[in-house]
Design a protein around this motif. Sequence first.
Motif, PDB file in Angstrom:
ATOM      1  N   GLY A  58       0.704  -6.784   9.052  1.00  0.00           N
ATOM      2  CA  GLY A  58       1.764  -5.810   8.777  1.00  0.00           C
ATOM      3  C   GLY A  58       3.028  -6.049   9.588  1.00  0.00           C
ATOM      4  O   GLY A  58       3.834  -5.139   9.778  1.00  0.00           O
TER       5      GLY A  58
ATOM      6  N   TYR B 119      -0.059  -4.643  17.130  1.00  0.00           N
ATOM      7  CA  TYR B 119      -1.459  -4.283  16.818  1.00  0.00           C
ATOM      8  C   TYR B 119      -2.417  -5.397  17.226  1.00  0.00           C
ATOM      9  O   TYR B 119      -2.338  -5.887  18.339  1.00  0.00           O
ATOM     10  CB  TYR B 119      -1.578  -3.899  15.330  1.00  0.00           C
ATOM     11  CG  TYR B 119      -0.529  -2.896  14.960  1.00  0.00           C
ATOM     12  CD1 TYR B 119      -0.566  -1.616  15.507  1.00  0.00           C
ATOM     13  CD2 TYR B 119       0.544  -3.232  14.160  1.00  0.00           C
ATOM     14  CE1 TYR B 119       0.419  -0.682  15.214  1.00  0.00           C
ATOM     15  CE2 TYR B 119       1.539  -2.313  13.873  1.00  0.00           C
ATOM     16  CZ  TYR B 119       1.462  -1.042  14.408  1.00  0.00           C
ATOM     17  OH  TYR B 119       2.432  -0.141  14.129  1.00  0.00           O
TER      18      TYR B 119
ATOM     19  N   CYS C  21       8.305   8.110   9.519  1.00  0.00           N
ATOM     20  CA  CYS C  21       8.138   6.740   9.018  1.00  0.00           C
ATOM     21  C   CYS C  21       9.095   6.475   7.860  1.00  0.00           C
ATOM     22  O   CYS C  21       9.503   5.340   7.625  1.00  0.00           O
ATOM     23  CB  CYS C  21       6.708   6.518   8.544  1.00  0.00           C
ATOM     24  SG  CYS C  21       5.507   6.356   9.874  1.00  0.00           S
TER      25      CYS C  21
ATOM     26  N   TYR D 274       4.797  12.919  10.908  1.00  0.00           N
ATOM     27  CA  TYR D 274       4.628  11.476  11.105  1.00  0.00           C
ATOM     28  C   TYR D 274       5.090  10.712   9.854  1.00  0.00           C
ATOM     29  O   TYR D 274       5.839   9.738   9.946  1.00  0.00           O
ATOM     30  CB  TYR D 274       3.155  11.161  11.430  1.00  0.00           C
ATOM     31  CG  TYR D 274       2.847   9.702  11.314  1.00  0.00           C
ATOM     32  CD1 TYR D 274       3.285   8.804  12.290  1.00  0.00           C
ATOM     33  CD2 TYR D 274       2.170   9.186  10.202  1.00  0.00           C
ATOM     34  CE1 TYR D 274       3.046   7.446  12.169  1.00  0.00           C
ATOM     35  CE2 TYR D 274       1.931   7.830  10.078  1.00  0.00           C
ATOM     36  CZ  TYR D 274       2.369   6.967  11.051  1.00  0.00           C
ATOM     37  OH  TYR D 274       2.142   5.618  10.923  1.00  0.00           O
TER      38      TYR D 274
ATOM     39  N   TYR E  72       0.831  -1.213   0.000  1.00  0.00           N
ATOM     40  CA  TYR E  72       0.000   0.000   0.000  1.00  0.00           C
ATOM     41  C   TYR E  72       0.861   1.256   0.000  1.00  0.00           C
ATOM     42  O   TYR E  72       0.376   2.355  -0.234  1.00  0.00           O
ATOM     43  CB  TYR E  72      -0.984  -0.031   1.195  1.00  0.00           C
ATOM     44  CG  TYR E  72      -0.374   0.259   2.539  1.00  0.00           C
ATOM     45  CD1 TYR E  72      -0.551   1.496   3.148  1.00  0.00           C
ATOM     46  CD2 TYR E  72       0.398  -0.691   3.200  1.00  0.00           C
ATOM     47  CE1 TYR E  72       0.018   1.779   4.380  1.00  0.00           C
ATOM     48  CE2 TYR E  72       0.960  -0.425   4.423  1.00  0.00           C
ATOM     49  CZ  TYR E  72       0.772   0.805   5.023  1.00  0.00           C
ATOM     50  OH  TYR E  72       1.335   1.084   6.233  1.00  0.00           O
TER      51      TYR E  72
ATOM     52  N   GLU F 282       9.434   3.171   9.375  1.00  0.00           N
ATOM     53  CA  GLU F 282       7.971   3.029   9.456  1.00  0.00           C
ATOM     54  C   GLU F 282       7.494   3.068  10.917  1.00  0.00           C
ATOM     55  O   GLU F 282       7.924   3.901  11.661  1.00  0.00           O
ATOM     56  CB  GLU F 282       7.518   1.766   8.701  1.00  0.00           C
ATOM     57  CG  GLU F 282       7.769   1.876   7.193  1.00  0.00           C
ATOM     58  CD  GLU F 282       6.974   2.997   6.532  1.00  0.00           C
ATOM     59  OE1 GLU F 282       6.039   3.521   7.133  1.00  0.00           O
ATOM     60  OE2 GLU F 282       7.317   3.388   5.389  1.00  0.00           O
ATOM     61  N   SER F 283       6.630   2.130  11.290  1.00  0.00           N
ATOM     62  CA  SER F 283       5.991   2.264  12.605  1.00  0.00           C
ATOM     63  C   SER F 283       6.940   2.134  13.787  1.00  0.00           C
ATOM     64  O   SER F 283       6.571   2.496  14.901  1.00  0.00           O
ATOM     65  CB  SER F 283       4.885   1.231  12.764  1.00  0.00           C
ATOM     66  OG  SER F 283       3.733   1.670  12.103  1.00  0.00           O
TER      67      SER F 283
ATOM     68  N   VAL G 222       6.107  -1.676   8.948  1.00  0.00           N
ATOM     69  CA  VAL G 222       5.832  -2.301   7.646  1.00  0.00           C
ATOM     70  C   VAL G 222       7.045  -2.280   6.698  1.00  0.00           C
ATOM     71  O   VAL G 222       7.004  -2.858   5.629  1.00  0.00           O
ATOM     72  CB  VAL G 222       4.589  -1.703   6.934  1.00  0.00           C
ATOM     73  CG1 VAL G 222       3.312  -2.081   7.643  1.00  0.00           C
ATOM     74  CG2 VAL G 222       4.711  -0.204   6.746  1.00  0.00           C
TER      75      VAL G 222
ATOM     76  N   GLU H 223       5.008   7.589   0.155  1.00  0.00           N
ATOM     77  CA  GLU H 223       4.073   7.536   1.286  1.00  0.00           C
ATOM     78  C   GLU H 223       3.195   8.794   1.340  1.00  0.00           C
ATOM     79  O   GLU H 223       1.989   8.708   1.596  1.00  0.00           O
ATOM     80  CB  GLU H 223       4.893   7.389   2.572  1.00  0.00           C
ATOM     81  CG  GLU H 223       4.067   7.000   3.736  1.00  0.00           C
ATOM     82  CD  GLU H 223       4.849   6.181   4.758  1.00  0.00           C
ATOM     83  OE1 GLU H 223       4.354   6.085   5.865  1.00  0.00           O
ATOM     84  OE2 GLU H 223       5.939   5.658   4.461  1.00  0.00           O
TER      85      GLU H 223
ATOM     86  N   ASN I 229      -1.291   4.521  14.649  1.00  0.00           N
ATOM     87  CA  ASN I 229      -1.182   5.707  13.796  1.00  0.00           C
ATOM     88  C   ASN I 229      -1.804   6.960  14.421  1.00  0.00           C
ATOM     89  O   ASN I 229      -1.193   8.039  14.408  1.00  0.00           O
ATOM     90  CB  ASN I 229      -1.808   5.452  12.422  1.00  0.00           C
ATOM     91  CG  ASN I 229      -0.973   4.495  11.594  1.00  0.00           C
ATOM     92  OD1 ASN I 229      -0.137   3.780  12.130  1.00  0.00           O
ATOM     93  ND2 ASN I 229      -1.197   4.470  10.289  1.00  0.00           N
TER      94      ASN I 229
ATOM     95  N   SER J  74       6.806  -3.598  15.676  1.00  0.00           N
ATOM     96  CA  SER J  74       7.076  -3.858  14.260  1.00  0.00           C
ATOM     97  C   SER J  74       6.870  -2.604  13.402  1.00  0.00           C
ATOM     98  O   SER J  74       6.259  -1.625  13.844  1.00  0.00           O
ATOM     99  CB  SER J  74       6.110  -4.936  13.760  1.00  0.00           C
ATOM    100  OG  SER J  74       4.812  -4.387  13.696  1.00  0.00           O
TER     101      SER J  74
ATOM    102  N   ASN K 139      -4.363   8.120   6.702  1.00  0.00           N
ATOM    103  CA  ASN K 139      -3.765   8.859   7.825  1.00  0.00           C
ATOM    104  C   ASN K 139      -4.249  10.309   7.863  1.00  0.00           C
ATOM    105  O   ASN K 139      -4.371  10.904   8.939  1.00  0.00           O
ATOM    106  CB  ASN K 139      -2.236   8.813   7.737  1.00  0.00           C
ATOM    107  CG  ASN K 139      -1.690   7.439   8.094  1.00  0.00           C
ATOM    108  OD1 ASN K 139      -2.375   6.656   8.742  1.00  0.00           O
ATOM    109  ND2 ASN K 139      -0.472   7.158   7.679  1.00  0.00           N
TER     110      ASN K 139
HETATM  111  O1  DON Z   1       1.308   5.051   8.501  1.00  0.00           O
HETATM  112  C1  DON Z   1       1.559   4.018   7.891  1.00  0.00           C
HETATM  113  O2  DON Z   1       0.679   3.312   7.418  1.00  0.00           O
HETATM  114  C2  DON Z   1       3.001   3.618   7.721  1.00  0.00           C
HETATM  115  N1  DON Z   1       3.796   4.791   7.531  1.00  0.00           N
HETATM  116  C3  DON Z   1       3.506   2.869   8.921  1.00  0.00           C
HETATM  117  C4  DON Z   1       2.680   1.675   9.285  1.00  0.00           C
HETATM  118  C5  DON Z   1       3.435   0.612   9.976  1.00  0.00           C
HETATM  119  O3  DON Z   1       4.627   0.491   9.889  1.00  0.00           O
HETATM  120  C6  DON Z   1       2.629  -0.386  10.708  1.00  0.00           C
HETATM  121  N2  DON Z   1       3.484  -1.410  11.284  1.00  0.00           N
HETATM  122  N3  DON Z   1       3.551  -2.550  11.296  1.00  0.00           N
END
Ligand code: DON
Length: 324
Positions: free
Chosen positions: A294, A251, A203, A199, A35, A71-72, A269, A168, A123, A267, A175
Motif C-alpha cells: 500500500g 507498515y 482519510c 477516521y 479496495y 488517507e493514512s 494509499v 470509503e 488503522n 505513506s 475498519n
Molecule cells: O483505512 C484505510 O484502509 C484507508 N482509509 C487508509 C489506508 C492507508 O492509507 C494505508 N497506507 N498506506
Amino acid sequence: MAASHRNISSAEIRAAVEHAYEKLRDTTGGKNADYIPYLANVDPKLFGISACLPDGNVISVGDADVTFGMESVSKVPTAILAMREYGALGVLDKVGADATGLPFNSIMALLLEKDRPSSPLVNAGAIAACSLVEPVGDADGKWKAIVDNITELTGTKPEVIQELYASESATDFNNRSIAWLLKDYGRIYDDPEMSLDLYTRQCSLGTTARDLAVMAATIANDGFNPVTDKQVFDPELAPKVTSMITTVGFYERTGDWLYKSGLPAKSGVGGGVLGVMPGMFGIAAFSPPLDEAGNSVKAQLALMQIMDELGLNIFAASRLCVCG
Ligand code: DON
C-alpha cells in the motif's frame, strides 16, 4: 572519530528534487489502490514532489499542487493532535507507539496486542486516536479540531473529497471490525461508530504534495511551521511523532524502507508519502500506483533518489545543516 560536517544549500535540494522528477517521470510500476473504489480511478500518471526548507522556501515539481486523498498520512496530524491534548506519555499509555510489522489494517495485530492498539499510525491506533480527540462526545467539535490542526500544520484548510468519503464509508467493513474490537478491549475512548467515521473522513481529506511537505517541515522544525511562522505544537512532541513515523510509516515494509532510504516517512494509499529530515526539511511525493503493502512505488523511488543524491541518511553520523 569526529563526525563529518557539511553544509547543504537550497540549490542542491532543488537540483536533487528536479533530477528525481526528470529521472522517474516516465517510470511505471505498481497499481492504484482498488479496495476503495474512488482511488482505483485516479490518474496513475500524476506525479509531484515538494520539499519545504526551514526558511519556508517550498520547492515543487510536477503535480505538486494536485489534490489527492490524504488517507493514512492523516494519521500523522491526528497523532500530533492527540499528543497536544494528552501529552506524549498520555498517547503512549492510551494507544502505544510500537511497530506491528503487519499490514496497516491488520486485525491480527490488534488480537496479538489487545491491551494496546500499538501506534496511532496504523488503522487501529488511528481510530483510537480519533476517539481521544477533544471534545469527547461531540462529533462536530472533534471534526473541527482535526481539521484546524491539519490547517495549522500545512497552512492550508483541507476539504473532504466527498466522492472518496462516500466510496470509503461504503466499503470500510474491516475498519468497523477494528473499531468494535477496540471497544471490546476497552481501548476506544469515544463512540466506536463516531470514531470510525472521523477516521474515514480524515482519510478522505484532500491534500497536495506541497501541503504534506509543509506539514513534514513543521515536524522537522520542532513544531514550528516555517511557512506560516507559527509554533503549532510543543517542540518536545516532534521527536515523538518522528519516532512513530520511523517505526511504522511503511507498515510491514518499514524496515526495508528505512534500510534503503534512511528517511523517516509515512505513506497513504492515495499515493502520498511524507518524509521528515529533522532540522533540515520536510519532503513529500505523490504518485497513485502502490506496491502490495500500500505504499506508492514512484514516491518511494523519488525520495530514495533525493536522499541518495544529497548524501543524506538519518542514521549516518554526518552533521548537516541547510544554509544558503
Ligand atoms: O483505512 C484505510 O484502509 C484507508 N482509509 C487508509 C489506508 C492507508 O492509507 C494505508 N497506507 N498506506
